[in-house]
Write a protein that holds these residues in place. Structure first.
Motif, PDB file in Angstrom:
ATOM      1  N   PHE A  53       0.824  -1.208   0.000  1.00 23.56           N
ATOM      2  CA  PHE A  53       0.000   0.000   0.000  1.00 23.56           C
ATOM      3  C   PHE A  53       0.862   1.264   0.000  1.00 23.56           C
ATOM      4  O   PHE A  53       0.543   2.244  -0.676  1.00 23.56           O
ATOM      5  N   TRP A 137      -9.249  -8.588  -1.504  1.00 22.31           N
ATOM      6  CA  TRP A 137      -9.690  -7.546  -0.572  1.00 22.31           C
ATOM      7  C   TRP A 137      -8.779  -6.324  -0.624  1.00 22.31           C
ATOM      8  O   TRP A 137      -9.246  -5.188  -0.458  1.00 22.31           O
ATOM      9  N   THR A 138      -7.496  -6.533  -0.877  1.00 26.30           N
ATOM     10  CA  THR A 138      -6.586  -5.390  -0.960  1.00 26.30           C
ATOM     11  C   THR A 138      -6.882  -4.537  -2.189  1.00 26.30           C
ATOM     12  O   THR A 138      -6.702  -3.313  -2.161  1.00 26.30           O
ATOM     13  N   ASN A 140      -9.798  -3.941  -3.350  1.00 25.95           N
ATOM     14  CA  ASN A 140     -10.933  -3.085  -3.016  1.00 25.95           C
ATOM     15  C   ASN A 140     -10.451  -1.756  -2.433  1.00 25.95           C
ATOM     16  O   ASN A 140     -11.009  -0.695  -2.707  1.00 25.95           O
ATOM     17  N   TYR A 141      -9.402  -1.826  -1.621  1.00 23.43           N
ATOM     18  CA  TYR A 141      -8.817  -0.593  -1.092  1.00 23.43           C
ATOM     19  C   TYR A 141      -8.091   0.184  -2.190  1.00 23.43           C
ATOM     20  O   TYR A 141      -8.171   1.413  -2.266  1.00 23.43           O
ATOM     21  N   GLU A 142      -7.353  -0.538  -3.022  1.00 24.98           N
ATOM     22  CA  GLU A 142      -6.616   0.117  -4.104  1.00 24.98           C
ATOM     23  C   GLU A 142      -7.560   0.918  -5.001  1.00 24.98           C
ATOM     24  O   GLU A 142      -7.278   2.070  -5.350  1.00 24.98           O
ATOM     25  N   PHE A 193     -15.083  -1.032   6.430  1.00 22.25           N
ATOM     26  CA  PHE A 193     -14.045  -1.424   5.484  1.00 22.25           C
ATOM     27  C   PHE A 193     -13.433  -0.207   4.814  1.00 22.25           C
ATOM     28  O   PHE A 193     -12.214  -0.036   4.803  1.00 22.25           O
ATOM     29  N   TRP A 194     -14.265   0.647   4.250  1.00 23.14           N
ATOM     30  CA  TRP A 194     -13.768   1.788   3.482  1.00 23.14           C
ATOM     31  C   TRP A 194     -13.189   2.893   4.345  1.00 23.14           C
ATOM     32  O   TRP A 194     -12.538   3.804   3.832  1.00 23.14           O
ATOM     33  N   ASP A 196     -11.314   2.108   7.162  1.00 24.72           N
ATOM     34  CA  ASP A 196     -10.288   1.491   7.994  1.00 24.72           C
ATOM     35  C   ASP A 196      -8.991   2.301   7.934  1.00 24.72           C
ATOM     36  O   ASP A 196      -8.623   2.809   6.867  1.00 24.72           O
ATOM     37  N   ILE A 199      -6.036   2.681   5.048  1.00 24.63           N
ATOM     38  CA  ILE A 199      -5.936   3.552   3.878  1.00 24.63           C
ATOM     39  C   ILE A 199      -4.923   4.670   4.091  1.00 24.63           C
ATOM     40  O   ILE A 199      -4.483   5.305   3.128  1.00 24.63           O
TER      41      ILE A 199
END
Length: 378
Positions: A53, A137-138, A140-142, A193-194, A196, A199
């Protein structure tokens, strides 16, 4: 222009940490490990993702950092990111669907759609937020980070970067109203999640990019790869034996993230001498890191079946090494046979960036020209 070999090697190390983590945990399902080994594996994967990240944030500010305020910059940025991320991920998702159907399982159409379009959903009610391909899942953050970054490109550089940091910090602040920051367990809702704190690692990468753009590179020859490995090793050892709890307590989590950010910064700032053979090999590992990350669990399961067929379910530690090597081989094939060809096929012809600056994408991190490396924030 030369690649930043140290950063590519670090990317390969991070992917390897995740692969080894999952190899050990998979092996632990049919082989008894001391509890401390499984905890160490979980820490390994956690640190690997954190490094990913931070690197992602750093890359974005250097691949698109001079596009703030330019017409069409946001759409161009998103198009490049989609071409880079989506094809290989969708292929992995369809492979997972095919394997489940082959075994007689069922696939929820809603879960399939949310997986394909990077919308986090719990596997079951109250469960972890995981797409069909668990490691996705990573991504989704990206994708959330990419969307925020693209939105800020509409503005001039100073305003856009300010809004970028404000958005990331603001999301975490909002999330703290629903889930206390000291609760480091995985989120179980979309809002959790969004928002967290993970980020903030993207913000750390962006900050490193901004800082190193105005700092002259060190003139002494250093080995950032060696320093990076030592930093991760020292932190991992202290982390493991000083606490050994999972989920990771907030103070230790913050400390780990700080070490990851410092590691990336060292790889960026340090000037290298002649690249060694091991660093060349590590750079190649970095090149295939995305394919390695996405497909390694398929390879681990395949290695497990082959191991059982040839040797039975014997408690042999070399399985972890074998699973890792199979994962590397599979990722190498996927990278060269699918990933690079898909990128060339889908990437449209775009006008060259004004001046002599050539940007690097995730497939090969490149050094920034001197005139850009010392440019002020504008």
């Amino acid at each position: 222009m030369r690649k930043l070999v140290a950063l590519q090697v670090l990317r390969g190390i991070a992917a390897s940490m995740v692969v080894i983590d999952h190899s050990i945990l998979r092996h632990a399902e049919w082989h008894d490990y001391p509890a401390i080994v499984e905890v160490a594996a979980q820490y390994s994967g956690t640190l690997g993702v954190a490094v990913f990240f931070v690197i992602s944030g750093y890359i974005m500010i250097h691949t698109a950092g001079d596009q703030f305020g330019q017409p069409g910059a946001a759409l161009s940025f998103l198009r490049k990111r989609i071409i880079r991320i989506v094809p290989l991920y969708w292929l992995a998702t369809l492979l997972e669907v095919a394997l489940r159907l082959r075994k007689g399982g069922a696939v929820d159409p809603h879960q399939l759609l949310t997986s394909l379009f990077f919308i986090p959903q719990p596997v079951t009610e109250g469960d972890y937020m995981r797409p069909l391909v668990g490691v996705g899942w990573t991504l989704n953050y990206e994708m959330v980070f990419y969307c925020i970054f693209a939105a800020t490109l509409i503005f001039r550089r100073t305003v856009g970067i300010t809004l970028l940091f404000a958005a990331l910090v603001g999301l975490v602040t909002l999330g703290a109203l629903y889930k206390p920051l000291d609760d480091t367990s995985p989120p179980h809702t979309i809002i959790g999640f969004w928002t967290d704190p993970i980020i903030l690692l993207f913000a750390a990468g962006v900050a490193i990019g901004l800082a190193t753009s105005v700092i002259q590179r060190r003139q002494t020859i250093v080995r950032p790869v060696t320093v990076s490995c030592l930093l991760l090793l020292l932190y991992g050892t202290a982390f493991l034996f000083a606490h050994g709890a999972y989920p990771i307590p907030l103070a230790w989590q913050a400390g780990g993230w700080a070490i990851c950010a410092v590691t990336v910064a060292v790889c960026v700032v340090g000037r290298q001498g002649k690249t060694t053979l091991s660093e060349k090999a590590g750079s190649k590992l970095g090149d295939i890191s995305y394919a390695l990350y996405l497909y390694h669990f398929f390879a681990i399961v395949a290695a497990e079946k082959a191991w059982w067929f040839a040797l039975g379910k014997n408690p042999s530690l070399p399985f972890v090494g074998a699973a890792y090597l199979v994962s590397i081989a599979a990722a190498y094939a996927i990278h060269h046979l699918i990933e690079t060809k898909a990128g060339r096929l889908l990437t449209p012809r775009v006008a060259q960036i004004e001046g002599s600056i050539r940007h690097a994408d995730d497939a090969g991190i490149q050094a920034i020209p001197r005139q850009h490396a010392t440019a002020p924030l504008r």
